[in-house]
Each structure stands twice: as structure tokens, then as C-alpha cells.
Design a protein around this motif. Structure first.
Motif, PDB file in Angstrom:
ATOM      1  N   VAL A  36      82.224 -17.931  61.804  1.00 30.48           N
ATOM      2  CA  VAL A  36      80.951 -17.319  61.434  1.00 30.48           C
ATOM      3  C   VAL A  36      79.846 -18.041  62.185  1.00 30.48           C
ATOM      4  O   VAL A  36      79.783 -19.268  62.179  1.00 30.48           O
ATOM      5  CB  VAL A  36      80.685 -17.424  59.912  1.00 30.48           C
ATOM      6  N   ASP A  37      78.998 -17.275  62.844  1.00 28.85           N
ATOM      7  CA  ASP A  37      77.815 -17.808  63.512  1.00 28.85           C
ATOM      8  C   ASP A  37      76.625 -17.014  63.001  1.00 28.85           C
ATOM      9  O   ASP A  37      76.712 -15.803  62.818  1.00 28.85           O
ATOM     10  CB  ASP A  37      77.897 -17.613  65.031  1.00 28.85           C
ATOM     11  N   TYR A  38      75.509 -17.707  62.785  1.00 27.74           N
ATOM     12  CA  TYR A  38      74.322 -16.969  62.364  1.00 27.74           C
ATOM     13  C   TYR A  38      73.066 -17.667  62.856  1.00 27.74           C
ATOM     14  O   TYR A  38      73.077 -18.858  63.171  1.00 27.74           O
ATOM     15  CB  TYR A  38      74.276 -16.794  60.845  1.00 27.74           C
ATOM     16  N   SER A  39      72.009 -16.903  62.924  1.00 24.93           N
ATOM     17  CA  SER A  39      70.688 -17.420  63.275  1.00 24.93           C
ATOM     18  C   SER A  39      69.652 -16.727  62.412  1.00 24.93           C
ATOM     19  O   SER A  39      69.670 -15.503  62.275  1.00 24.93           O
ATOM     20  CB  SER A  39      70.357 -17.149  64.745  1.00 24.93           C
ATOM     21  N   ILE A  40      68.766 -17.514  61.851  1.00 22.95           N
ATOM     22  CA  ILE A  40      67.598 -16.962  61.185  1.00 22.95           C
ATOM     23  C   ILE A  40      66.546 -16.854  62.287  1.00 22.95           C
ATOM     24  O   ILE A  40      66.039 -17.862  62.775  1.00 22.95           O
ATOM     25  CB  ILE A  40      67.122 -17.852  60.021  1.00 22.95           C
ATOM     26  N   GLY A  41      66.269 -15.645  62.720  1.00 22.41           N
ATOM     27  CA  GLY A  41      65.398 -15.423  63.868  1.00 22.41           C
ATOM     28  C   GLY A  41      63.920 -15.493  63.576  1.00 22.41           C
ATOM     29  O   GLY A  41      63.123 -15.889  64.426  1.00 22.41           O
ATOM     30  N   GLU A  42      63.525 -15.100  62.377  1.00 18.53           N
ATOM     31  CA  GLU A  42      62.111 -15.112  62.016  1.00 18.53           C
ATOM     32  C   GLU A  42      61.695 -16.542  61.678  1.00 18.53           C
ATOM     33  O   GLU A  42      62.189 -17.120  60.707  1.00 18.53           O
ATOM     34  CB  GLU A  42      61.841 -14.192  60.823  1.00 18.53           C
ATOM     35  N   PRO A  43      60.801 -17.124  62.472  1.00 20.61           N
ATOM     36  CA  PRO A  43      60.416 -18.524  62.242  1.00 20.61           C
ATOM     37  C   PRO A  43      59.909 -18.802  60.832  1.00 20.61           C
ATOM     38  O   PRO A  43      60.139 -19.888  60.299  1.00 20.61           O
ATOM     39  CB  PRO A  43      59.310 -18.761  63.276  1.00 20.61           C
ATOM     40  N   THR A  44      59.246 -17.848  60.205  1.00 21.14           N
ATOM     41  CA  THR A  44      58.721 -18.087  58.853  1.00 21.14           C
ATOM     42  C   THR A  44      59.825 -18.216  57.806  1.00 21.14           C
ATOM     43  O   THR A  44      59.545 -18.656  56.683  1.00 21.14           O
ATOM     44  CB  THR A  44      57.753 -16.965  58.425  1.00 21.14           C
ATOM     45  N   TRP A  45      61.072 -17.850  58.151  1.00 24.65           N
ATOM     46  CA  TRP A  45      62.161 -17.907  57.183  1.00 24.65           C
ATOM     47  C   TRP A  45      63.138 -19.046  57.443  1.00 24.65           C
ATOM     48  O   TRP A  45      64.116 -19.187  56.706  1.00 24.65           O
ATOM     49  CB  TRP A  45      62.889 -16.562  57.110  1.00 24.65           C
TER      50      TRP A  45
END
Length: 120
Positions: A100-109
Motif C-alpha cells: 500500500v502506498d499513499y499520499s495526502i496531496g492537499e497540504p492543508t490535510w
């Protein structure tokens, strides 16, 4: 303040579609996301289509999801079986393991517990 107002907004996953590629392109260009990828050139719409198009069409076994907070897209996740990627066996010798790979892209989150809640 009521107990319900203390609860964090709901985090969910939904299958990624081509309509999400604009967000994905923007997220992949964010410095906190870009540092995890090996591209030597710019992240372009063509690169996004070439890399992720086959996955969302089901032509490749990696599954793509959009991470949402309160139904708003904030990042992406992919999962895959290690046995579908023989080169990954060095990292996880169990072929039935799931990566599993993930990224939270929205900097505010970022750094707000979205990743942990998503994985749960």
C-alpha cells in the motif's frame, strides 16, 4: 462544544477515475509528494495518463483510490499484490503480501491524522 463536533471529519476511499487526474497531477507536483517519486522531468498530464490510466482501466493489477475527507478529495492510495511485481519481493518476501502506498496531496490535510484514519 458537543461531542460530535470534536469528532474528525470522515475519511474514506473511492475508486479513482479519469476525472480525478487533474487533482492527481496537482498533488504529484506538490513538493511534499514529489519527493517520493523518481521522475527526472516534470510531472505532466501525459505522464499521469501513462502511469495511472492502465491502472484505473484494470489493464494493470494495481488498484487506485482517491482519499476523501468529508467527501472532498485530498489524496490518493494504491494497493497491489507483491506477487504481481516480482522486483518487490526483495522488500517483502511473502508473495501474498499486499503493498500500500499513499499520499495526502492537499497540504492543508497533512499531519492531521488522515493517513492513519484512512488505513484503519
Amino acid at each position: 462544544m458537543t461531542a460530535s463536533s470534536l469528532e474528525p471529519p470522515p475519511v474514506a476511499l473511492r475508486p479513482m477515475t479519469h476525472a480525478d487526474f487533474g487533482d492527481l497531477l496537482r498533488w504529484r507536483r506538490e513538493p511534499h509528494v514529489a519527493c517520493w517519486f523518481a521522475e527526472t522531468g516534470p510531472v505532466t498530464p501525459d505522464l499521469i495518463e501513462q502511469r495511472y490510466g492502465p491502472r484505473i482501466r484494470g489493464d494493470e493489477p494495481t488498484r487506485m483510490f482517491v482519499v476523501t475527507v468529508d467527501e472532498r478529495p485530498v489524496g490518493f492510495l494504491q494497493d497491489y499484490r507483491i506477487k504481481d511485481h516480482p522486483g518487490f519481493a526483495v522488500l517483502a518476501p511473502e508473495p501474498d503480501a499486499i503493498g500500500v502506498d499513499y499520499s495526502i496531496g492537499e497540504p492543508t490535510w497533512i499531519r492531521r491524522g488522515v493517513g492513519l484514519r484512512m488505513l484503519r
